[in-house]
Design an enzyme around this catalytic site. Structure first.
Site, PDB file in Angstrom:
ATOM      1  N   THR A 122     139.105 -14.791  23.258  1.00  0.00           N
ATOM      2  CA  THR A 122     138.569 -13.758  22.597  1.00  0.00           C
ATOM      3  C   THR A 122     137.900 -14.047  21.445  1.00  0.00           C
ATOM      4  OG1 THR A 122     140.588 -12.567  24.182  1.00  0.00           O
ATOM      5  CG2 THR A 122     139.239 -11.384  22.043  1.00  0.00           C
ATOM      6  N   LEU A 153     143.495 -10.546  31.315  1.00  0.00           N
ATOM      7  CA  LEU A 153     145.033 -11.181  32.318  1.00  0.00           C
ATOM      8  C   LEU A 153     145.594 -10.264  31.114  1.00  0.00           C
ATOM      9  CD1 LEU A 153     145.467 -14.556  32.153  1.00  0.00           C
ATOM     10  CD2 LEU A 153     144.356 -13.319  33.230  1.00  0.00           C
ATOM     11  N   GLU A 155     149.682  -9.720  30.169  1.00  0.00           N
ATOM     12  CA  GLU A 155     150.835 -10.444  30.438  1.00  0.00           C
ATOM     13  C   GLU A 155     152.078  -9.048  31.371  1.00  0.00           C
ATOM     14  OE1 GLU A 155     152.869 -11.539  26.865  1.00  0.00           O
ATOM     15  OE2 GLU A 155     150.452 -10.998  25.225  1.00  0.00           O
ATOM     16  N   LEU A 253     147.644   5.909  30.454  1.00  0.00           N
ATOM     17  CA  LEU A 253     148.207   7.308  30.403  1.00  0.00           C
ATOM     18  C   LEU A 253     149.495   7.201  29.852  1.00  0.00           C
ATOM     19  CD1 LEU A 253     144.650   9.587  32.006  1.00  0.00           C
ATOM     20  CD2 LEU A 253     144.910   8.748  29.253  1.00  0.00           C
ATOM     21  N   CYS A 263     146.862  -8.537  22.055  1.00  0.00           N
ATOM     22  CA  CYS A 263     145.577  -8.027  22.465  1.00  0.00           C
ATOM     23  C   CYS A 263     145.091  -7.226  21.386  1.00  0.00           C
ATOM     24  CB  CYS A 263     144.985  -8.019  24.233  1.00  0.00           C
ATOM     25  SG  CYS A 263     145.490  -9.728  24.910  1.00  0.00           S
ATOM     26  N   LYS A 324     155.797  -4.730  26.331  1.00  0.00           N
ATOM     27  CA  LYS A 324     155.760  -4.473  27.366  1.00  0.00           C
ATOM     28  C   LYS A 324     157.105  -5.493  28.182  1.00  0.00           C
ATOM     29  CE  LYS A 324     153.028  -4.888  29.799  1.00  0.00           C
ATOM     30  NZ  LYS A 324     150.816  -5.802  30.254  1.00  0.00           N
TER      31      LYS A 324
END
Length: 444
Positions: A122, A153, A155, A253, A263, A324
């Site tokens: 990126t 992608l 994760e 949301l 990211c 996450k």
């Protein structure tokens, strides 16, 4: 086709393994010899569901190999991918392109014939042009092309995202380069995956624009959650009502403690700095960054309030610290703002996370670690859910409450039903939902 993948971090390793599963011959390169040794022995240095099995299969089929020798990897390659890190420069917000440009220089000297040099990392607008200039300077008159091929992608779902993407974005300037990129992704044509061919600059911006927009959705619903708490609304109902609108969609949301990961924090900062650099500020993104940072800090206040601001000497069990579920990535995780603050306030923090300890132990010194949620909760005055791993969803709430010394449950991911938590004996606090039980009476 023969592919050289420069960099075996998250993006490079997942992309290299998946390309080999397409049937291409892939050589992955990294300067870290210990990492290459691990990969040669079938050990995957990151946690990504399904990646170890796919790697093993393609190594056995002799389509996938690993080396520290970039010359060996690039020789005869049809495409050379740059998939190295672009971390945020300390104190600036701009992406650090040192590794990208160094890789371009090494690739230039290693090329043995025409190839497309593909920037997978990126990178801000203008980077692909600079990569092209570096290669041209090192090898005047040599035939090559540069293409921008940003990754999308997630994760925890990276293999599915690579194999069944919403789209493939390619910035390229020649028909020859476009044909090489089509050939690399040809297996996706069977599923009629859209391929978006555009300019180098547009491809670079698409990646940043997509991530910034998703970060904005997260931040928006977090602010709506705060309003819901003030007026008696339920953010989950609000999000569902919004998400059923096809123009909006339901993804991203979900109210919580703020976004993190490899990211969104990095890419929103880089896009904001690019806008400022070109005198075209992106005020929405700048505000998203500010609000998200405040969001993480406000979560600490929620925990303190659940304990009547008397935290010193008390034990707090933290459920989940990776940014996450289904990843071991701790980069910019909300827990990195929350846990140290609780320790700094005098609390004793016990963490349970199925894959977070490898990175988290060094990043959150002073915390203890447990393998089992009930063990972590034993003697705790409060439980704080930061990451919604599935292992926390099916817990016996009565048993959990029974091993605790206190009654506070701060659910930052709305994992539990408020009525069930209260029935189990908890003073339950969630995000953007009406207070119930003792907290509701206190609010009155």
């Amino acid at each position: 086709m023969r592919i050289a993948m420069i960099g075996t971090g998250y993006v490079g390793l997942v992309s290299g393994v998946c390309f080999s599963d397409f049937g291409h011959e892939v050589v992955c390169v990294d300067k870290i010899a210990t990492k290459i040794d691990m990969l040669k022995n079938g050990q995957v240095p990151i946690y990504e569901p399904g990646l170890d099995a796919m790697l093993e299969k393609n190594v056995a089929a002799r389509r996938l190999s690993f080396t520290t020798d970039i010359v060996e990897a690039v020789a005869g390659a049809d495409a050379v991918f740059i998939a190295v890190g672009t971390p945020t420069r300390r104190g600036e917000g701009h992406a650090d392109l040192t590794y990208v440009y160094a890789a371009a220089e090494e690739i230039a000297h290693a090329l043995t014939g025409y190839a497309v040099v593909v920037v997978k990392s990126t990178v801000p607008v203008g980077t692909n042009r600079e990569v092209k200039r570096i290669v041209e300077k090192a090898r005047p008159g040599f035939a090559f092309d540069v293409a921008s091929n940003p990754e999308f992608l997630r994760e925890g779902a990276a293999i599915e995202d690579f194999m069944r993407p919403d789209r493939v974005v390619v910035g390229a300037e020649t028909d020859r380069a476009r044909e090489v990129m089509r050939a690399l992704y040809r297996p996706l044509s069977l599923r009629e995956t859209p391929m978006v061919f555009t300019t180098l600059e547009s491809a670079e911006l698409i990646k940043y624009a997509a991530n910034a927009f998703l970060a904005t959705k997260i931040t928006f619903i977090n602010e709506m959650a705060d309003l819901c708490e003030k007026v008696g609304g339920d953010v989950q109902d609000v999000a569902r009502g919004m998400g059923l609108d096809g123009r909006i969609g339901s993804k991203f949301l979900h109210a919580g403690p703020g976004y993190g990961g490899s990211c969104f924090p990095k890419d929103t900062l880089a896009l904001a700095r690019t806008g400022q650099q070109f005198n075209s500020p992106i005020r929405i993104v700048e505000t998203v960054i500010e609000v998200n940072e405040k969001r993480k800090r406000s979560m600490v206040d929620r925990v303190l309030a659940a304990l009547d601001d008397r935290v010193a000497g008390k034990k707090i069990a933290v459920f989940g610290v990776t940014f996450k579920p289904e990843t071991d990535d701790m980069r910019d995780a909300p827990a990195l703002a929350i846990v140290p603050a609780l320790i700094g306030a005098g609390a004793s923090v016990a963490i349970v996370d199925p894959h977070g300890r490898k990175e988290g132990e060094a990043m959150m010194p002073g915390a203890s670690w447990a393998e089992d949620p009930y063990e972590a909760a034993k003697g705790a005055s409060a439980i704080v859910v930061i990451t919604e791993w599935n292992m926390f969803r099916g817990l016996d709430l009565r048993r959990l409450r029974g091993v605790m010394a206190g009654e506070a449950l701060v659910d930052m991911r709305n994992v539990y039903r408020p009525d069930e938590a209260v029935a189990a004996g908890f003073a339950y606090s969630s995000i953007g939902r009406p207070a119930v039980g003792p907290l509701a009476r206190a609010a009155e």
